[in-house]
Design a protein around this motif. Structure first.
Motif, mmCIF file in Angstrom:
data_model
loop_
_atom_site.group_PDB
_atom_site.id
_atom_site.type_symbol
_atom_site.label_atom_id
_atom_site.label_comp_id
_atom_site.label_asym_id
_atom_site.label_seq_id
_atom_site.Cartn_x
_atom_site.Cartn_y
_atom_site.Cartn_z
ATOM 1 N N GLU A 67 0.695 -1.239 -0.081
ATOM 2 C CA GLU A 67 -0.055 0.056 0.125
ATOM 3 C C GLU A 67 0.768 1.328 -0.033
ATOM 4 O O GLU A 67 1.868 1.232 0.703
ATOM 5 C CB GLU A 67 -0.847 0.130 1.302
ATOM 6 N N GLY A 68 0.814 2.122 -0.763
ATOM 7 C CA GLY A 68 1.360 3.361 -1.007
ATOM 8 C C GLY A 68 2.377 3.311 -1.852
ATOM 9 O O GLY A 68 3.040 4.433 -1.938
ATOM 10 N N ASP A 69 2.929 2.099 -2.528
ATOM 11 C CA ASP A 69 4.267 2.372 -3.363
ATOM 12 C C ASP A 69 3.885 2.892 -4.766
ATOM 13 O O ASP A 69 2.798 3.165 -4.958
ATOM 14 C CB ASP A 69 4.496 0.817 -3.511
ATOM 15 N N VAL A 70 4.974 3.015 -5.196
ATOM 16 C CA VAL A 70 4.943 3.636 -6.533
ATOM 17 C C VAL A 70 5.768 2.892 -7.465
ATOM 18 O O VAL A 70 6.857 2.315 -7.347
ATOM 19 C CB VAL A 70 5.627 5.301 -6.703
ATOM 20 N N MET A 71 4.750 2.601 -8.695
ATOM 21 C CA MET A 71 5.436 1.491 -9.815
ATOM 22 C C MET A 71 5.442 2.414 -11.270
ATOM 23 O O MET A 71 4.530 3.023 -11.452
ATOM 24 C CB MET A 71 4.646 0.378 -9.869
ATOM 25 N N LEU A 72 6.663 2.012 -11.984
ATOM 26 C CA LEU A 72 6.660 2.426 -13.048
ATOM 27 C C LEU A 72 6.588 1.260 -14.162
ATOM 28 O O LEU A 72 7.267 0.288 -14.224
ATOM 29 C CB LEU A 72 7.945 3.302 -13.340
ATOM 30 N N ASP A 73 5.359 1.321 -15.084
ATOM 31 C CA ASP A 73 5.411 0.357 -15.837
ATOM 32 C C ASP A 73 5.366 0.818 -17.300
ATOM 33 O O ASP A 73 4.712 1.383 -17.717
ATOM 34 C CB ASP A 73 3.800 -0.364 -15.729
ATOM 35 N N ASP A 118 9.375 2.373 -6.194
ATOM 36 C CA ASP A 118 9.644 1.297 -5.654
ATOM 37 C C ASP A 118 9.987 0.076 -6.620
ATOM 38 O O ASP A 118 10.579 -1.005 -6.421
ATOM 39 C CB ASP A 118 8.519 0.823 -4.850
ATOM 40 N N LEU A 119 9.169 0.180 -7.597
ATOM 41 C CA LEU A 119 9.521 -0.837 -8.768
ATOM 42 C C LEU A 119 9.209 -0.438 -10.244
ATOM 43 O O LEU A 119 8.396 0.308 -10.421
ATOM 44 C CB LEU A 119 8.320 -2.157 -8.391
ATOM 45 N N VAL A 120 10.107 -1.097 -10.942
ATOM 46 C CA VAL A 120 10.230 -0.781 -12.323
ATOM 47 C C VAL A 120 9.799 -1.968 -13.126
ATOM 48 O O VAL A 120 10.665 -2.803 -12.869
ATOM 49 C CB VAL A 120 11.299 0.143 -12.888
ATOM 50 N N ARG A 124 19.511 5.842 -10.062
ATOM 51 C CA ARG A 124 20.520 6.247 -8.918
ATOM 52 C C ARG A 124 19.929 6.463 -7.770
ATOM 53 O O ARG A 124 20.149 6.310 -6.631
ATOM 54 C CB ARG A 124 21.627 7.169 -9.677
ATOM 55 N N ARG A 125 18.745 7.403 -7.677
ATOM 56 C CA ARG A 125 18.100 7.979 -6.781
ATOM 57 C C ARG A 125 17.457 7.203 -5.906
ATOM 58 O O ARG A 125 17.601 7.273 -4.703
ATOM 59 C CB ARG A 125 17.313 9.227 -7.312
ATOM 60 N N PHE A 126 16.577 6.237 -6.465
ATOM 61 C CA PHE A 126 15.800 5.294 -5.807
ATOM 62 C C PHE A 126 16.098 4.030 -5.629
ATOM 63 O O PHE A 126 15.737 3.114 -4.871
ATOM 64 C CB PHE A 126 14.459 5.551 -6.354
ATOM 65 N N ARG A 127 16.831 3.491 -6.617
ATOM 66 C CA ARG A 127 17.620 2.100 -6.517
ATOM 67 C C ARG A 127 16.166 0.989 -6.436
ATOM 68 O O ARG A 127 16.093 0.320 -5.575
ATOM 69 C CB ARG A 127 18.349 1.679 -5.516
ATOM 70 N N PRO A 128 15.061 1.145 -7.352
ATOM 71 C CA PRO A 128 14.252 0.474 -7.391
ATOM 72 C C PRO A 128 14.343 -0.968 -7.852
ATOM 73 O O PRO A 128 15.079 -1.222 -8.412
ATOM 74 C CB PRO A 128 13.103 1.101 -8.438
ATOM 75 N N ALA A 129 13.339 -1.733 -7.482
ATOM 76 C CA ALA A 129 13.554 -3.237 -7.779
ATOM 77 C C ALA A 129 13.058 -3.209 -9.362
ATOM 78 O O ALA A 129 12.291 -2.344 -9.635
ATOM 79 C CB ALA A 129 12.529 -4.388 -7.108
ATOM 80 N N VAL A 130 13.868 -4.088 -10.466
ATOM 81 C CA VAL A 130 13.779 -3.751 -11.741
ATOM 82 C C VAL A 130 13.185 -5.378 -12.354
ATOM 83 O O VAL A 130 13.983 -6.089 -12.198
ATOM 84 C CB VAL A 130 14.766 -3.269 -12.462
ATOM 85 N N LEU A 131 12.024 -5.122 -12.782
ATOM 86 C CA LEU A 131 11.518 -6.345 -13.533
ATOM 87 C C LEU A 131 11.498 -6.015 -14.989
ATOM 88 O O LEU A 131 11.209 -5.062 -15.627
ATOM 89 C CB LEU A 131 9.871 -6.647 -13.352
#
Length: 527
Positions: free
Chosen positions: A311-317, A425-427, A447-454
């Motif tokens: 809940e509250g995460d940000v994802m880039l699809d 949080d996730l890309v 670099r700024r957020f170091r999100p997990a990458v799928l």
């Protein structure tokens, strides 16, 4: 190969910008909605001064809607009953009636006082929503998403340029298989009263109306030439004028008209999931048809969403297609989260936005672009039998076939587009070989957020689309996260700590399939 090259757009818009006329319209109807809202909607002589009985008033809406839908149903429209829109809803009498026939009904009005009244009078109806829309467009309604657009005794009170823009908006939002029914005034008639209206402008008639109504603000009558609507309709070949009939609702002195317009495009099929739905094209052999056959879309990838999104995460699809990943992600991040869906192909965006609207997922933001390492334009190949697209060098046999088309789409570097992002949080990246360019264009965000990458990993496509070696692409991801997991389709996972191990896994999968390097892997890079 087809040499056709066209912009990737679904329509041409003719809606005017916001104008002083629109502000004046809003101000007048704010006053009318505050002083005597029911009479302002239905101006019967004996009902002025708040004399409408509420049940009687609402019953007029049921009669109008039931009669119109009976006529349309006899002709097979609308084919869907998910969403109806009441334009110029006033106190909500028609919206309320529409809610009895559709899963959801939305009423929009320029006046906040009218919207407040509509909400109060219809608080007992669960599937209605009322919105103030003080814009020259119908804001917040996705393209091709409304099964029934209804507007009665509204356009006649709107200046012609604004009214024509709203009709074009009706055409924009009309779903395949949907129908729009709207009444307007084409001109004055030949009666004495009509000839008076023809020579006397609202500037001269308004003082008389103020005296008769004992009101400072009065609504006006505006003619909208029917030929203008024919010109708007000509821009949208998927729409067809079913009927254009005389309508006397405007009263004596006016030539009122009612148009019935249908969208004859093949309707997508809704695929219900827990908490949301997807809209799928049966012709789409890669995603739509499997969904309609009952297959889950990439369950090994969906499992990662379940594990990682909160809940509250940000994802880039990136490469969101019709939303088969974005919609379940939105259900996981909830209304406090955000899913940014980047998709270059207009037909896919229409289905994605419609699905988000149906689910009520305001946390989904659809970006019309191809993610890249620069801002500009690129060319993609498309084909009627698939929702996938690729650059010409990375197109397989299907996309390169003569039945396909080349479309020019906007390209955006995501660092510039989302410079103000507060978290990530996730890309997810699935762009048919363009992944290295996407990575370069969002290096700052990574670099700024170091999100997990799928990421989809398809060496054949990567080399052809970007000229980058697949090992170099993997090295960039390993610089972000030290460990990768290969997400095999059977649900098993394989841990890798360098590009060579990933390449070895890819070769094993392709050797087993016997497809000479044409099978991709799905990879998760995470800390």
């Amino acid at each position: 190969m087809s040499n056709s090259l066209k912009p990737d757009a679904t329509d041409a818009t003719h809606s005017p910008p916001n104008t002083p006329e629109l502000e004046r319209l809003r101000r007048v109807w704010e006053t009318l909605g505050r002083d005597d809202p029911l009479w302002a909607v239905l101006s019967h002589r004996d009902k002025r001064g708040r004399r409408w009985d509420l049940d009687e008033f609402l019953a007029t809406g049921s009669l109008e809607v039931d009669a119109q839908l009976a006529v349309l149903s006899a002709r097979g429209y609308p084919r869907g009953r998910a969403l109806a829109l009441d334009f110029g809803c006033g106190a909500g009498r028609l919206t309320r009636a529409l809610a009895a026939h559709f899963e959801r009904a939305i009423g929009v009005d320029v006046s906040s006082t009218m919207v407040e009244t509509a909400r109060r009078l219809n608080a007992d109806v669960a599937n209605v929503e009322f919105r103030r829309n003080a814009s020259a467009r119908i804001e917040g309604i996705a393209d091709a998403s409304v099964d029934f657009v209804f507007s009665h005794i509204t356009l006649q009170h709107i200046p012609a340029d604004l009214a024509a823009g709203y009709v074009d908006e009706f055409f924009r939002i009309l779903a395949p298989g949907g129908v729009a029914a709207f009444q307007f005034v084409d001109s004055h008639d030949d009666s004495l009263r009509g000839r008076l209206f023809g020579v006397a402008s609202n500037r001269w008639l308004n003082p008389l109306r103020r005296i008769l109504w004992r009101s400072r603000d009065v609504f006006e009558m505006h003619a909208l030439a029917e030929r203008r609507l024919h010109a708007l309709l000509a821009w949208r070949p998927q729409l067809r004028l079913l009927d254009a009939i005389d309508d006397g609702a405007a009263g004596p002195g006016w030539r009122g008209r009612r148009w019935i317009v249908a969208n004859d495009e093949a309707a997508p099929v809704r695929v219900d999931r827990t908490g949301y739905a997807l809209y799928a094209d049966p012709r789409d052999e890669h995603i739509g048809a499997p969904l309609l056959a009952g297959a889950a879309h990439d369950p090994h990838v969906l499992a990662v969403l379940q594990e990682r999104l909160r809940e509250g995460d940000v994802m880039l699809d990136v490469g969101a297609n019709i939303g088969a990943i974005a919609l379940p992600a939105a259900s996981l991040v909830g209304p406090r989260g955000r899913v940014i869906a980047v998709e270059p192909i207009a037909a896919n965006r229409v289905l994605l936005a419609r699905a988000a609207q149906y689910a009520g997922f305001r946390q989904v933001e659809v970006v019309a672009a191809a993610a890249a390492d620069h801002d500009g334009e690129i060319v993609l190949r498309t084909h009627p039998s698939t929702s996938n697209s690729a650059t010409p060098p990375a197109s397989g046999e299907r996309l390169a076939a003569p039945e396909g088309a080349s479309v020019r789409v906007r390209a955006r570097a995501l660092d510039g587009l989302f410079a103000d992002l507060a978290r990530l949080d996730l890309v997810k990246i699935d762009v048919e070989g363009m992944e290295p360019f996407v990575l370069r264009g969002m290096a700052g965000l990574l670099r700024r957020f170091r999100p997990a990458v799928l990421t989809e990993f398809h060496p054949w496509a990567i080399e052809r689309a970007t000229g980058t070696s697949p090992e170099d692409y993997l090295a960039g991801l390993f610089a972000l996260h030290a460990v990768a997991e290969v997400l095999h389709r059977d649900g098993t996972r394989e841990r890798c700590t360098d590009p060579a191990a990933v390449m070895a896994a890819w070769r094993r999968v392709n050797d087993a399939a016997g497809l000479a390097g044409r099978v991709h892997l799905d990879l998760l890079f995470a800390g």
